[in-house]
Design an enzyme around this catalytic site. Structure first.
Site, PDB file in Angstrom:
ATOM      1  N   SER A  44      -9.270   1.585   3.353  1.00 61.69           N
ATOM      2  CA  SER A  44      -8.420   2.366   2.478  1.00 61.69           C
ATOM      3  C   SER A  44      -7.365   1.545   1.742  1.00 61.69           C
ATOM      4  O   SER A  44      -6.594   2.077   0.963  1.00 61.69           O
ATOM      5  CB  SER A  44      -7.728   3.466   3.287  1.00 61.69           C
ATOM      6  OG  SER A  44      -6.894   2.915   4.295  1.00 61.69           O
ATOM      7  N   SER A  48      -9.686  -0.594   7.412  1.00 64.20           N
ATOM      8  CA  SER A  48      -9.098  -0.367   6.095  1.00 64.20           C
ATOM      9  C   SER A  48      -8.441  -1.572   5.448  1.00 64.20           C
ATOM     10  O   SER A  48      -8.114  -1.529   4.262  1.00 64.20           O
ATOM     11  CB  SER A  48      -8.080   0.774   6.170  1.00 64.20           C
ATOM     12  OG  SER A  48      -8.734   1.993   6.383  1.00 64.20           O
ATOM     13  N   LYS A  67       0.840  -1.203   0.000  1.00 62.15           N
ATOM     14  CA  LYS A  67       0.000   0.000   0.000  1.00 62.15           C
ATOM     15  C   LYS A  67       0.870   1.246   0.000  1.00 62.15           C
ATOM     16  O   LYS A  67       1.892   1.310   0.696  1.00 62.15           O
ATOM     17  CB  LYS A  67      -0.895  -0.023   1.238  1.00 62.15           C
ATOM     18  CG  LYS A  67      -1.904   1.104   1.331  1.00 62.15           C
ATOM     19  CD  LYS A  67      -2.757   0.924   2.580  1.00 62.15           C
ATOM     20  CE  LYS A  67      -3.832   1.951   2.728  1.00 62.15           C
ATOM     21  NZ  LYS A  67      -4.659   1.720   3.941  1.00 62.15           N
TER      22      LYS A  67
END
Length: 499
Positions: free
Chosen positions: A173, A197, A96
Site C-alpha cells: 500500500s 506494503s 505516506k
C-alpha cells in the site's frame, strides 16, 4: 542550427541541477558537508521531479513546495554555519498519507476522513525523528484507502501507476512512496507494511524496501491492523535505508510496544562480512500450487548465486511452514471491521468496495476466531525461530509476479479474489514480525522490475541490511531509472493540494 556557447552552458547547468535529484541521501549529505551543492539546489531539482512523478504516476496526495523550500533555506544556513541539525539535514523526504505529519491533514485515501477534522497538530514518531534531524518534507504520498490492500488506488485520490509503465500498478500500500523514490522525487520515503506494503511496491517499482522487526520503529497512532503493521523505509539502496533507520529508530513514549534502544549504528553495521553467512534459499516457500513466473525465478536465482560468490554458505532449504493466509485474513479483516466500526451507513457507501466487503467479513469473526489466529501466529513465529537457529537468512522472491494492470486488486485471470493470493512471500513475515528487505535484481521481458527478498530472525535488522548492501556493492542489485516524461495514466483523483 548550432547552439551558442551560452545556450549550451545553460542546458548543461539545467542537466546538472536535475542530476542532483538522482543522488542518494548518503551522497547528498556528503555534498552538503563539502559545499559541493546546497539543500536549496537539491530541493528545487526534487520538486521538479515530484511534479513530473505526479504527471506520470499520480504518486502524491500533496506536494508542499513552499514549505520544502523554506526548510531547505534553513538547512542551507545550518550547513554554512557548520551546524547541521542531524543525520539527514536538508535531505528531501516523502511520507505516506497514513502517517501523521504536523501542519498537513492525513486523509488516508478516504472520503470518510474530512480534511477539516484530520489530525494535523502532531507528527508520527518516525516523522518527528526526521524533523528533528533536519529533513525536508516534500509531500504526502498515495495509499489505498486506510492501506488495506497491496495495490495503490483509492476512492479519494485515484490510481497510482508504475514508474516503469504507468498502465501497471505501483503495488501497495506504499505505492506512492515507491514511485516517488524511483522517479527522483526524494531519495527517502516513509512507508508502512502490514502484509507486504513496503516490500511489494518496492519490488514492483525497482527500489529498496525494508520492513524492520516489529517495534524497532515506533508507531503512533496504533494501526487498526494491530501488530501486523510496521513502519519502514523506501530508498534508493540499502545504505540509504541504514541511514534512515539510524534516524527513525529513536524512542517515542507514545508507542507502548516499541523495542528497547538500538545499540550501535545501522550504517556501521553495513561494513560487516557476508562470507560465512548461512543462507537458505526457498524459491517457493513450500507452495507448489502457486507458480512463480519463470523470469522472476531466474532473476532471484541469480541474486542467490551472487550471495554464494560473496562467500555465503547457500543451500536450497524450506522452513516447512504452512500457509497462514486464513489466520492472516482473520486478523486483517477483523482490523478492517474495527477500522470502519464508527461509520454510519452513508459513510460506508463511500468506501472502496473491497474494503467494505472485507470489513463485513471481519465483523462476523468471534473472539475465539481471533484467538485461534493468534495461536497460528505464535506457532509460525516459533517455527521460524527454530529455522533461524540453523540459517542466518532466508531468501525468497518478493512477489511471484511482476506489476499487473493498474486499478485491479489481482492479476487478470487469477483464481483468487484478494491481494493475499499473489503475495504469499510477504504477509507471513508480518505475522512473525521478522525483518525483511526487498531489492531489485532484474526485469521481466517487458522491462518491469523483479525483487528478491531477504528475511532475518527477529532483531537481526542489521544483518539483513548488511547482506542487501553487499549485493548492491557487488553490482547484483539496482536498476536503470525509469523514464520520467509524462505518460498516459489510469483515471486519477484530484490534483494534489499544496502550494
Amino acid at each position: 542550427m548550432e547552439k551558442s556557447p551560452q545556450e549550451a552552458a545553460g542546458e548543461t547547468q539545467v542537466a546538472e541541477a536535475a542530476g542532483l535529484a538522482d543522488h542518494t541521501a548518503v551522497r547528498l549529505v556528503a555534498g552538503y558537508a563539502s559545499g559541493e551543492f546546497s539543500p536549496v539546489e537539491v530541493v528545487h531539482a526534487v520538486l521538479a521531479r515530484a511534479q513530473a512523478a505526479q504527471a506520470r504516476t499520480n504518486a502524491f496526495v500533496r506536494i508542499d513546495a513552499d514549505e520544502a523550500l523554506a526548510a531547505a533555506r534553513a538547512s542551507e544556513e545550518r550547513w554554512r554555519a557548520g551546524e547541521p541539525a542531524g543525520l539527514v539535514d536538508g535531505v528531501p523526504v516523502t511520507v505516506k498519507d497514513l502517517l501523521l505529519t504536523r501542519g498537513t491533514p492525513t486523509l488516508r485515501g478516504s472520503w470518510t476522513v474530512r480534511a477539516e477534522d484530520a489530525a494535523r497538530d502532531e507528527d508520527a514518531p518516525a516523522v518527528a525523528r526526521l524533523r528533528e534531524h533536519g529533513a525536508v518534507f516534500v509531500g504526502k504520498t498515495t495509499t489505498p484507502e486506510f492501506g488495506w490492500k497491496a495495490v495503490t488506488d483509492s476512492p479519494r485520490f485515484g490510481i497510482t501507476g508504475n514508474p516503469y509503465d504507468p498502465r501497471r500498478t505501483a503495488g501497495g500500500s506504499s505505492g506512492g512512496g515507491a514511485a516517488a523514490v524511483a522517479l527522483g522525487a526524494g531519495p527517502l520515503s516513509l512507508g508502512t507494511d502490514g502484509g507486504g506494503s513496503v516490500r511489494v511496491p518496492a519490488s514492483f517499482c525497482g527500489v529498496f524496501g525494508f520492513k524492520p522487526t516489529y517495534g524497532r520503529v515506533p508507531l503512533y497512532p496504533p494501526s487498526p491492523f494491530g501488530t501486523l503493521s510496521h513502519v519502514g523505509p523506501l530508498t534508493r539502496d540499502a545504505a540509504d535505508a541504514a541511514l534512515l533507520m539510524d534516524v527513525i529508530t529513536g524512542a517515542d513514549w507514545r508507542d507502548w510496544s516499541q523495542l528497547g534502544p538500538v545499540t550501535g549504528s545501522f550504517r556501521e553495521g553495513l561494513r560487516g562480512p557476508v562470507a560465512g553467512l548461512r543462507v537458505a534459499y526457498s524459491p517457493r516457500l513450500g507452495r507448489e500450487d502457486d507458480p512463480v513466473h519463470p523470469r522472476v525465478a531466474e532473476a532471484v536465482g541469480g541474486a542467490v548465486r551472487r550471495l554464494a560468490e560473496l562467500g555465503a554458505r547457500v543451500e536450497e532449504a524450506d522452513p516447512g511452514i504452512a500457509d497462514p493466509v486464513e489466520a492472516f485474513h482473520t486478523l486483517w479483516f477483523g482490523g478492517a471491521a474495527r477500522l470502519v466500526q464508527h461509520l454510519d451507513a452513508g459513510q460506508r457507501e463511500l468506501l472502496d468496495p473491497g474494503l467494505r466487503e472485507i470489513s463485513g467479513e471481519g465483523a462476523r469473526y468471534s473472539a475465539l476466531d481471533h484467538l485461534a489466529a493468534v495461536d497460528v501466529r505464535a506457532a509460525l513465529g516459533h517455527a521460524m525461530g527454530r529455522f533461524h537457529r540453523t540459517y542466518d537468512l532466508l531468501v525468497t522472491p518478493t512477489v511471484p509476479v511482476t506489476a499487473f494492470a493498474a486499478g485491479t486488486e489481482v492479476p487478470e485471470g487469477a483464481p483468487y479474489r484478494r491481494w493475499t493470493g499473489w503475495t504469499p512471500f510477504t504477509y507471513p513475515f508480518n505475522m512473525t514480525q521478522q525483518p525483511a528487505a526487498t531489492l531489485p535484481c532484474g526485469v521481466d521481458s517487458a522491462g518491469l522490475p523483479i525483487g528478491v527478498q531477504l528475511i532475518g530472525a527477529r532483531h537481526a535488522d542489521a544483518l539483513v541490511l548488511r547482506a542487501a548492501h553487499a549485493l548492491y556493492e557487488a553490482g547484483a542489485a539496482g536498476l536503470p531509472a525509469p523514464g520520467r516524461g509524462a505518460a498516459p495514466v489510469p483515471p486519477t483523483g484530484p490534483a494534489p493540494s499544496g502550494r
